[in-house]
Design a protein around this motif. Structure first.
Motif, PDB file in Angstrom:
ATOM      1  N   GLU A   7       0.805  -1.219   0.000  1.00 26.78           N
ATOM      2  CA  GLU A   7       0.000   0.000   0.000  1.00 26.78           C
ATOM      3  C   GLU A   7       0.840   1.272   0.000  1.00 26.78           C
ATOM      4  O   GLU A   7       0.301   2.368  -0.122  1.00 26.78           O
ATOM      5  CB  GLU A   7      -0.961  -0.026   1.180  1.00 26.78           C
ATOM      6  CG  GLU A   7      -1.980  -1.157   1.056  1.00 26.78           C
ATOM      7  CD  GLU A   7      -2.806  -1.329   2.303  1.00 26.78           C
ATOM      8  OE1 GLU A   7      -3.612  -0.415   2.596  1.00 26.78           O
ATOM      9  OE2 GLU A   7      -2.655  -2.361   2.976  1.00 26.78           O
ATOM     10  N   VAL A   8       2.144   1.121   0.160  1.00 27.96           N
ATOM     11  CA  VAL A   8       3.060   2.256   0.040  1.00 27.96           C
ATOM     12  C   VAL A   8       3.219   2.536  -1.454  1.00 27.96           C
ATOM     13  O   VAL A   8       3.456   1.624  -2.236  1.00 27.96           O
ATOM     14  CB  VAL A   8       4.425   1.923   0.688  1.00 27.96           C
ATOM     15  CG1 VAL A   8       5.433   3.016   0.398  1.00 27.96           C
ATOM     16  CG2 VAL A   8       4.267   1.690   2.186  1.00 27.96           C
ATOM     17  N   LEU A   9       3.069   3.794  -1.849  1.00 31.96           N
ATOM     18  CA  LEU A   9       3.108   4.143  -3.274  1.00 31.96           C
ATOM     19  C   LEU A   9       4.052   5.298  -3.540  1.00 31.96           C
ATOM     20  O   LEU A   9       4.153   6.218  -2.726  1.00 31.96           O
ATOM     21  CB  LEU A   9       1.710   4.554  -3.756  1.00 31.96           C
ATOM     22  CG  LEU A   9       0.587   3.546  -3.624  1.00 31.96           C
ATOM     23  CD1 LEU A   9      -0.743   4.201  -3.971  1.00 31.96           C
ATOM     24  CD2 LEU A   9       0.847   2.344  -4.524  1.00 31.96           C
ATOM     25  N   ILE A  10       4.709   5.249  -4.675  1.00 33.71           N
ATOM     26  CA  ILE A  10       5.431   6.413  -5.183  1.00 33.71           C
ATOM     27  C   ILE A  10       4.502   7.075  -6.193  1.00 33.71           C
ATOM     28  O   ILE A  10       4.066   6.435  -7.149  1.00 33.71           O
ATOM     29  CB  ILE A  10       6.770   6.025  -5.827  1.00 33.71           C
ATOM     30  CG1 ILE A  10       7.698   5.442  -4.755  1.00 33.71           C
ATOM     31  CG2 ILE A  10       7.396   7.237  -6.519  1.00 33.71           C
ATOM     32  CD1 ILE A  10       9.031   4.974  -5.266  1.00 33.71           C
ATOM     33  N   LEU A  11       4.177   8.327  -5.942  1.00 31.82           N
ATOM     34  CA  LEU A  11       3.245   9.062  -6.795  1.00 31.82           C
ATOM     35  C   LEU A  11       3.968  10.168  -7.551  1.00 31.82           C
ATOM     36  O   LEU A  11       4.868  10.825  -7.017  1.00 31.82           O
ATOM     37  CB  LEU A  11       2.128   9.684  -5.950  1.00 31.82           C
ATOM     38  CG  LEU A  11       1.280   8.723  -5.107  1.00 31.82           C
ATOM     39  CD1 LEU A  11       0.275   9.511  -4.273  1.00 31.82           C
ATOM     40  CD2 LEU A  11       0.576   7.715  -5.986  1.00 31.82           C
TER      41      LEU A  11
END
Length: 136
Positions: A7-11
Motif C-alpha cells: 500500500e506504500v506508493l510512489i506518486l
C-alpha cells in the motif's frame, strides 16, 4: 492493523517545464488525503537517523525537494528501502507502516505533508509495541 508494504506508493507530482525551469504542484488531487500539517527536515547530518516510528491514524506524503535520502519501510512482516531523490515524485505512507529515514545527502530537504495535526498519542515509537499493534 492489516496495512502492508504493497500500500506504500510512489506518486508522480504534476510539473510544468519550460526554459525557465520546472514548477511542481501538489493539489488535493495529487495525494489521496487532505493535509493538515506541512513540515520539512533539512540540515540533517549524513550519519543522522530520523523517523523510527509508525502512525495509528496519520498518513504522510514525503518528497525529496533537494538531494536524496533513504526511507526504510516495515509493515511487521516485510521491510523495504526506497531512495527519494526527485522533487517530482513523492512517497505515500499509509497508517500502520514503520518508517526510518537515513542516508541524507548534503543539502537534502525532506518535505512532509501529513493528514493530521501533531498528536503524540498517534505515534508508535517502540518497535516491539509496533509489532504488537500490527497483530491486533
Amino acid at each position: 492493523m492489516k496495512t502492508t508494504i504493497s500500500e506504500v506508493l510512489i506518486l508522480e507530482i504534476p510539473k510544468v517545464s519550460d526554459p525557465r525551469g520546472n514548477l511542481a504542484v501538489i493539489e488535493k488531487e495529487t495525494i489521496p488525503f487532505s493535509f493538515k500539517r506541512v513540515y520539512y527536515l533539512y540540515d540533517v547530518p549524513s550519519d543522522a537517523y530520523r523517523g523510527g516510528h509508525a502512525h495509528i491514524q496519520q498518513q504522510e506524503f514525503l518528497v525529496a525537494l533537494s538531494g536524496s535520502f533513504d526511507v526504510i519501510l516495515d509493515d511487521g512482516n516485510e521491510r523495504i528501502q526506497i531512495t527519494l531523490n526527485k522533487p517530482d515524485k513523492g512517497l505515500l505512507i499509509p497508517v500502520g507502516i514503520w518508517r526510518e529515514l537515513d542516508g541524507f545527502s548534503s543539502g537534502s530537504v525532506c518535505l512532509v505533508l501529513a493528514s493530521e495535526e501533531y498528536d503524540e498519542n498517534d505515534y508508535i515509537r517502540d518497535y516491539s509495541n509496533f509489532k504488537l499493534f500490527k497483530r491486533s
